[in-house]
Motif scaffolding. Structure first.
Motif, short mmCIF file in Angstrom:
data_model
loop_
_atom_site.label_atom_id
_atom_site.label_comp_id
_atom_site.label_asym_id
_atom_site.label_seq_id
_atom_site.Cartn_x
_atom_site.Cartn_y
_atom_site.Cartn_z
N THR A 36 0.85 -1.18 0.00
CA THR A 36 0.00 0.00 0.00
C THR A 36 0.89 1.23 0.00
O THR A 36 2.01 1.19 0.51
CB THR A 36 -0.93 0.04 1.23
N ALA A 37 0.39 2.30 -0.60
CA ALA A 37 1.19 3.53 -0.66
C ALA A 37 0.28 4.72 -0.90
O ALA A 37 -0.79 4.60 -1.49
CB ALA A 37 2.23 3.44 -1.77
N LYS A 38 0.74 5.85 -0.43
CA LYS A 38 0.14 7.13 -0.80
C LYS A 38 1.09 7.74 -1.82
O LYS A 38 2.27 7.97 -1.53
CB LYS A 38 0.01 8.04 0.42
N THR A 39 0.60 7.96 -3.03
CA THR A 39 1.47 8.45 -4.10
C THR A 39 1.83 9.93 -3.89
O THR A 39 1.21 10.61 -3.06
CB THR A 39 0.81 8.28 -5.49
N LEU A 40 2.79 10.38 -4.66
CA LEU A 40 3.18 11.79 -4.59
C LEU A 40 2.01 12.72 -4.90
O LEU A 40 1.95 13.84 -4.42
CB LEU A 40 4.33 12.08 -5.55
N ALA A 41 1.07 12.23 -5.72
CA ALA A 41 -0.12 13.01 -6.07
C ALA A 41 -1.20 12.92 -5.00
O ALA A 41 -2.23 13.58 -5.11
CB ALA A 41 -0.67 12.52 -7.41
N GLY A 42 -0.96 12.11 -3.95
CA GLY A 42 -1.92 11.98 -2.86
C GLY A 42 -2.93 10.87 -3.05
O GLY A 42 -3.84 10.71 -2.23
N ASP A 43 -2.81 10.09 -4.12
CA ASP A 43 -3.72 8.98 -4.36
C ASP A 43 -3.29 7.75 -3.56
O ASP A 43 -2.12 7.58 -3.24
CB ASP A 43 -3.74 8.63 -5.86
#
Length: 171
Positions: A36-43
């Protein structure tokens, strides 16, 4: 019977072998670990939500020359195949002090990236070299274990390894 002098050498050799092994043994052909991750774009990115897609997970760093060399090939391949169910997530292993460099590098690429601190990838084991790239098929099965073998990703390798997985459609 071994002499007392040979035991330290044997122990050192054993430690070297164990250190060279990945921290978690993942098997090609087995279920891929979660991520799981929060992308640099916030997604939000969640591997569980990606069943039915072919996923490339790339661990990289801005200071890693080989990492930066393979990123254009991944972008080209992504642009050619994203409509066929290809996903790429790039996990930056950079220190927070280099966040601005990571963001600058990623402006050249359309696939998502995340900082390691915003990602949970424990199932992938110890990220002990970079780049490390893993490929997961549409069924959630690991098809390339980035902790073993040649780490360099280029267009011919992507075509050989990933294109057949993209052709495998789920029922």
């Amino acid at each position: 019977m071994r002499s007392k002098q040979s035991w330290p050498r044997l122990l050192l050799a054993l430690c070297c072998v164990l250190f060279a092994l990945p921290a978690v043994a993942m098997g090609v052909g087995q279920a891929a670990p979660g991520l799981t991750a929060k992308t640099l774009a916030g997604d939000a990115f969640n591997m569980q939500n990606e069943l039915g897609q072919v996923v490339i997970v790339n661990f990289w760093a801005s200071w890693c020359g080989p990492c930066r060399e393979e990123m254009p090939a991944m972008e080209t391949y992504y642009q050619q195949h994203k409509g066929e169910g290809l996903r790429i997530i790039a996990i930056s292993m950079d220190d927070p002090a280099d966040d601005h460099v990571v963001r600058e590098v990623m402006t050249k690429y359309s696939y998502p990236a995340a900082f390691q601190r915003d990602a949970n990838f424990k199932g992938f084991g110890r990220i002990w070299r970079m780049p490390m790239t893993f490929v997961i098929d549409r069924h959630g099965i690991l098809r390339k274990d980035g902790s073993v073998g040649e780490p360099k990703i280029d267009l011919p390798l992507l075509d050989k390894l990933v294109t057949p997985l993209l052709k495998d459609k789920l029922p």
